[in-house]
Scaffold this active site. Structure first.
Site, PDB file in Angstrom:
ATOM      1  CG  HIS A  14      -0.301   0.121   2.529  1.00 35.54           C
ATOM      2  ND1 HIS A  14      -0.099  -0.956   3.349  1.00 35.54           N
ATOM      3  CD2 HIS A  14       0.211   1.185   3.196  1.00 35.54           C
ATOM      4  CE1 HIS A  14       0.499  -0.572   4.453  1.00 35.54           C
ATOM      5  NE2 HIS A  14       0.702   0.736   4.389  1.00 35.54           N
ATOM      6  CD  GLU A  65      -1.855   2.972   6.432  1.00 35.98           C
ATOM      7  OE1 GLU A  65      -1.755   3.476   7.561  1.00 35.98           O
ATOM      8  OE2 GLU A  65      -0.982   2.230   5.936  1.00 35.98           O
ATOM      9  CG  HIS A  84       1.563  11.318  -9.807  1.00 36.50           C
ATOM     10  ND1 HIS A  84       2.674  11.978 -10.305  1.00 36.50           N
ATOM     11  CD2 HIS A  84       1.409  10.212 -10.568  1.00 36.50           C
ATOM     12  CE1 HIS A  84       3.152  11.291 -11.326  1.00 36.50           C
ATOM     13  NE2 HIS A  84       2.401  10.210 -11.508  1.00 36.50           N
ATOM     14  CD  GLU A 132       0.361  10.532 -14.701  1.00 36.76           C
ATOM     15  OE1 GLU A 132       0.705  10.918 -15.822  1.00 36.76           O
ATOM     16  OE2 GLU A 132       1.120   9.914 -13.924  1.00 36.76           O
TER      17      GLU A 132
END
Length: 140
Positions: A14, A65, A84, A132
């Site tokens: 994550h 998360e 990003h 993005e």
């Protein structure tokens, strides 16, 4: 230790971002970006909540998360090192029109990259983190 990512010893789990308003962030990632809330847990002793969102189960997909610190009363400094999160989409123009109609901020409208043919756009989450969008049908 080698850097071979295909050797099965490592798996991307994550990315964590700190959010000011958890409910607003959950709405953005689930309703606008179509992710599912996979799990959420309050930690009263630590005064924070963790919420995990994504497009599939954590045992087979990387997820985001969302960390909400209960006592954080001002926006986080996004810093200059973070870039990003990228999401692949189909028909980026229609998706961006839907996101704008729903109130999302799109600071970089969809169109071709400056130095390529891939069409991209950027949308901001409620805390200003950039997501993005990459049109998969135009990818270089």
């Amino acid at each position: 230790m080698t850097s071979n990512s295909g050797d099965g010893r490592f798996r991307f789990l994550h990315t964590m971002v700190r959010v000011q308003d958890l409910e607003k962030s959950l709405d953005f990632y689930t309703r606008l970006l179509g992710m599912k809330l996979l799990r959420r847990k309050d930690y009263p002793e630590g005064r924070f909540t963790l919420a995990f969102v994504g497009y599939g189960p954590e045992d087979s997909h990387a997820v985001i998360e969302l960390t909400h610190n209960w006592d954080q009363d001002r926006p986080y400094d996004l810093g200059t090192g973070y870039g990003h999160v990228a999401l692949g989409v189909r028909d980026i123009y229609a998706i961006c029109a839907e996101l704008e109609k729903a109130g999302a901020n799109i600071p970089r409208k969809p169109g071709p990259m400056k130095h390529g043919t891939t069409h991209i756009a950027f949308v901001e989450d409620p805390d200003g983190y950039k997501i993005e969008l990459i049109d998969l049908s135009t990818r270089d």
